[in-house]
Scaffold this motif. Structure first.
Motif, PDB file in Angstrom:
ATOM      1  N   GLY A 185       0.801  -1.219   0.000  1.00  0.00           N
ATOM      2  CA  GLY A 185       0.000   0.000   0.000  1.00  0.00           C
ATOM      3  C   GLY A 185       0.831   1.265   0.000  1.00  0.00           C
ATOM      4  N   SER A 186       2.034   1.185  -0.511  1.00  0.00           N
ATOM      5  CA  SER A 186       2.942   2.324  -0.543  1.00  0.00           C
ATOM      6  C   SER A 186       2.333   3.474  -1.342  1.00  0.00           C
ATOM      7  CB  SER A 186       4.265   1.892  -1.191  1.00  0.00           C
ATOM      8  OG  SER A 186       5.067   3.013  -1.435  1.00  0.00           O
ATOM      9  N   PRO A 187       2.634   4.708  -0.940  1.00  0.00           N
ATOM     10  CA  PRO A 187       2.135   5.843  -1.718  1.00  0.00           C
ATOM     11  C   PRO A 187       2.868   6.006  -3.056  1.00  0.00           C
ATOM     12  CG  PRO A 187       3.554   6.609   0.049  1.00  0.00           C
ATOM     13  CD  PRO A 187       3.391   5.124   0.236  1.00  0.00           C
ATOM     14  N   TYR A 188       3.947   5.266  -3.236  1.00  0.00           N
ATOM     15  CA  TYR A 188       4.709   5.356  -4.477  1.00  0.00           C
ATOM     16  C   TYR A 188       4.219   4.301  -5.460  1.00  0.00           C
ATOM     17  CZ  TYR A 188       7.614   8.013  -1.332  1.00  0.00           C
ATOM     18  OH  TYR A 188       8.052   8.925  -0.418  1.00  0.00           O
ATOM     19  N   PRO A 189       4.173   4.617  -6.730  1.00  0.00           N
ATOM     20  CA  PRO A 189       3.675   3.642  -7.718  1.00  0.00           C
ATOM     21  C   PRO A 189       4.684   2.521  -7.980  1.00  0.00           C
ATOM     22  CG  PRO A 189       4.333   5.683  -8.818  1.00  0.00           C
ATOM     23  CD  PRO A 189       4.499   5.897  -7.336  1.00  0.00           C
ATOM     24  N   ASP A 190       4.496   1.391  -7.309  1.00  0.00           N
ATOM     25  CA  ASP A 190       5.386   0.235  -7.426  1.00  0.00           C
ATOM     26  C   ASP A 190       4.724  -0.803  -8.310  1.00  0.00           C
ATOM     27  OD1 ASP A 190       7.138  -1.897  -7.095  1.00  0.00           O
ATOM     28  OD2 ASP A 190       6.690  -2.189  -4.984  1.00  0.00           O
ATOM     29  N   SER A 191       5.423  -1.249  -9.338  1.00  0.00           N
ATOM     30  CA  SER A 191       4.901  -2.275 -10.242  1.00  0.00           C
ATOM     31  C   SER A 191       4.946  -3.664  -9.606  1.00  0.00           C
ATOM     32  CB  SER A 191       5.728  -2.309 -11.531  1.00  0.00           C
ATOM     33  OG  SER A 191       7.043  -2.779 -11.245  1.00  0.00           O
ATOM     34  N   GLY A 192       5.799  -3.827  -8.592  1.00  0.00           N
ATOM     35  CA  GLY A 192       6.013  -5.144  -7.995  1.00  0.00           C
ATOM     36  C   GLY A 192       7.119  -5.926  -8.683  1.00  0.00           C
ATOM     37  N   TRP A 193       7.643  -5.423  -9.808  1.00  0.00           N
ATOM     38  CA  TRP A 193       8.690  -6.142 -10.545  1.00  0.00           C
ATOM     39  C   TRP A 193      10.041  -5.995  -9.866  1.00  0.00           C
ATOM     40  CZ3 TRP A 193       7.943  -9.952 -13.565  1.00  0.00           C
ATOM     41  CH2 TRP A 193       6.793 -10.015 -14.359  1.00  0.00           C
ATOM     42  N   ARG A 194      10.795  -7.116  -9.881  1.00  0.00           N
ATOM     43  CA  ARG A 194      12.153  -7.177  -9.363  1.00  0.00           C
ATOM     44  C   ARG A 194      13.002  -7.821 -10.454  1.00  0.00           C
ATOM     45  NH1 ARG A 194       9.314  -4.152  -6.897  1.00  0.00           N
ATOM     46  NH2 ARG A 194       8.504  -4.570  -4.813  1.00  0.00           N
ATOM     47  N   PHE A 195      14.094  -7.163 -10.832  1.00  0.00           N
ATOM     48  CA  PHE A 195      14.923  -7.610 -11.954  1.00  0.00           C
ATOM     49  C   PHE A 195      16.352  -7.873 -11.506  1.00  0.00           C
ATOM     50  CE2 PHE A 195      11.648  -4.800 -13.730  1.00  0.00           C
ATOM     51  CZ  PHE A 195      11.066  -5.648 -14.650  1.00  0.00           C
ATOM     52  N   MET A 196      16.879  -9.039 -11.893  1.00  0.00           N
ATOM     53  CA  MET A 196      18.245  -9.417 -11.573  1.00  0.00           C
ATOM     54  C   MET A 196      18.897 -10.052 -12.795  1.00  0.00           C
ATOM     55  SD  MET A 196      16.905 -10.916  -8.062  1.00  0.00           S
ATOM     56  CE  MET A 196      15.296 -10.712  -8.770  1.00  0.00           C
ATOM     57  N   ALA A 197      20.205 -10.088 -12.792  1.00  0.00           N
ATOM     58  CA  ALA A 197      20.923 -10.771 -13.870  1.00  0.00           C
ATOM     59  C   ALA A 197      20.765 -12.286 -13.726  1.00  0.00           C
ATOM     60  CB  ALA A 197      22.396 -10.386 -13.862  1.00  0.00           C
ATOM     61  N   GLY A 198      20.576 -12.729 -12.495  1.00  0.00           N
ATOM     62  CA  GLY A 198      20.396 -14.156 -12.240  1.00  0.00           C
ATOM     63  C   GLY A 198      21.601 -14.827 -11.627  1.00  0.00           C
ATOM     64  N   ASP A 199      22.715 -14.106 -11.573  1.00  0.00           N
ATOM     65  CA  ASP A 199      23.917 -14.694 -10.975  1.00  0.00           C
ATOM     66  C   ASP A 199      24.271 -14.053  -9.626  1.00  0.00           C
ATOM     67  OD1 ASP A 199      24.809 -12.216 -11.846  1.00  0.00           O
ATOM     68  OD2 ASP A 199      26.400 -13.018 -13.121  1.00  0.00           O
ATOM     69  N   GLU A 200      23.392 -13.205  -9.113  1.00  0.00           N
ATOM     70  CA  GLU A 200      23.624 -12.586  -7.817  1.00  0.00           C
ATOM     71  C   GLU A 200      23.408 -13.629  -6.719  1.00  0.00           C
ATOM     72  OE1 GLU A 200      21.564  -9.527 -10.506  1.00  0.00           O
ATOM     73  OE2 GLU A 200      21.379 -11.656 -10.087  1.00  0.00           O
ATOM     74  N   ASP A 201      24.324 -13.672  -5.769  1.00  0.00           N
ATOM     75  CA  ASP A 201      24.132 -14.589  -4.648  1.00  0.00           C
ATOM     76  C   ASP A 201      23.458 -13.844  -3.494  1.00  0.00           C
ATOM     77  OD1 ASP A 201      26.180 -13.090  -3.422  1.00  0.00           O
ATOM     78  OD2 ASP A 201      27.694 -14.636  -3.737  1.00  0.00           O
ATOM     79  N   GLU A 202      23.170 -14.578  -2.425  1.00  0.00           N
ATOM     80  CA  GLU A 202      22.446 -13.998  -1.293  1.00  0.00           C
ATOM     81  C   GLU A 202      23.228 -12.850  -0.660  1.00  0.00           C
ATOM     82  OE1 GLU A 202      20.364 -15.432   2.880  1.00  0.00           O
ATOM     83  OE2 GLU A 202      20.946 -16.933   1.404  1.00  0.00           O
ATOM     84  N   GLU A 203      24.542 -13.011  -0.540  1.00  0.00           N
ATOM     85  CA  GLU A 203      25.365 -11.950   0.046  1.00  0.00           C
ATOM     86  C   GLU A 203      25.279 -10.667  -0.787  1.00  0.00           C
ATOM     87  OE1 GLU A 203      30.029 -11.069   1.254  1.00  0.00           O
ATOM     88  OE2 GLU A 203      29.460 -13.062   0.550  1.00  0.00           O
ATOM     89  N   TYR A 204      25.335 -10.808  -2.103  1.00  0.00           N
ATOM     90  CA  TYR A 204      25.227  -9.656  -3.000  1.00  0.00           C
ATOM     91  C   TYR A 204      23.875  -8.963  -2.813  1.00  0.00           C
ATOM     92  CZ  TYR A 204      25.283  -6.970  -7.362  1.00  0.00           C
ATOM     93  OH  TYR A 204      25.239  -5.952  -8.287  1.00  0.00           O
ATOM     94  N   MET A 205      22.809  -9.758  -2.799  1.00  0.00           N
ATOM     95  CA  MET A 205      21.461  -9.193  -2.699  1.00  0.00           C
ATOM     96  C   MET A 205      21.188  -8.605  -1.319  1.00  0.00           C
ATOM     97  SD  MET A 205      20.227  -9.253  -5.668  1.00  0.00           S
ATOM     98  CE  MET A 205      18.536  -8.771  -5.324  1.00  0.00           C
ATOM     99  N   ASP A 206      21.841  -9.112  -0.294  1.00  0.00           N
ATOM    100  CA  ASP A 206      21.651  -8.584   1.055  1.00  0.00           C
ATOM    101  C   ASP A 206      22.284  -7.205   1.231  1.00  0.00           C
ATOM    102  OD1 ASP A 206      20.167 -10.746   1.881  1.00  0.00           O
ATOM    103  OD2 ASP A 206      21.828 -11.732   2.926  1.00  0.00           O
ATOM    104  N   ASN A 207      23.164  -6.811   0.319  1.00  0.00           N
ATOM    105  CA  ASN A 207      23.804  -5.505   0.380  1.00  0.00           C
ATOM    106  C   ASN A 207      22.943  -4.502  -0.397  1.00  0.00           C
ATOM    107  OD1 ASN A 207      25.372  -3.209   0.099  1.00  0.00           O
ATOM    108  ND2 ASN A 207      27.255  -4.338  -0.336  1.00  0.00           N
ATOM    109  N   ALA A 208      22.285  -3.612   0.328  1.00  0.00           N
ATOM    110  CA  ALA A 208      21.374  -2.645  -0.291  1.00  0.00           C
ATOM    111  C   ALA A 208      22.062  -1.747  -1.319  1.00  0.00           C
ATOM    112  CB  ALA A 208      20.708  -1.791   0.786  1.00  0.00           C
TER     113      ALA A 208
END
Length: 122
Positions: free
Chosen positions: A50-73
């Motif tokens: 319910g964010s006031p910002y228009p979020d599509s819900g889409w999340r895009f990755m290259a597919g080779d990111e590991d958990e440690e990479y993704m955990d780093n904002a």
């Protein structure tokens, strides 16, 4: 007061971004796409909060990111969906897919429905 300056060197410059889709919705994409210039290798759509910002819900990755990479904002950010379309126009036909849907790039380099993906629990 914090003086935050984005030090990322994007693969595409702002003047290279053109209007592919008519949308002001946002998404999250990893730096593997926007900084390193990789194609989208995995994309999924979450339910939109319910964010006031228009979020599509889409999340895009290259597919080779590991958990440690993704955990780093610092390794991902919010963009307009149209911006990510400029990095990889292959995503455009899938953008109207419902939340809970995911696509993965197969061995032939084609984005296909990821039938094994399960949406992560919050």
């Amino acid at each position: 007061m914090l003086n935050y300056q984005n030090k990322k060197k994007y693969f595409l410059s702002a003047d290279q971004i053109v209007q592919f889709i008519d949308s002001n919705e946002g998404c999250i994409a990893s730096d593997r796409i926007t900084v390193d210039g990789c194609k989208v290798g995995f994309m999924y759509r979450e339910e939109v909060s319910g964010s006031p910002y228009p979020d599509s819900g889409w999340r895009f990755m290259a597919g080779d990111e590991d958990e440690e990479y993704m955990d780093n904002a610092d390794n991902h950010a919010i963009y307009l969906v149209n911006t990510i379309c400029n990095y990889d126009p292959d995503i455009i036909p899938f953008l109207h897919s419902p939340p809970g849907t995911a696509f993965i790039r197969n061995e032939r380099g084609v984005l296909v429905l990821d039938k094994e993906w399960e949406e992560p629990d919050e």
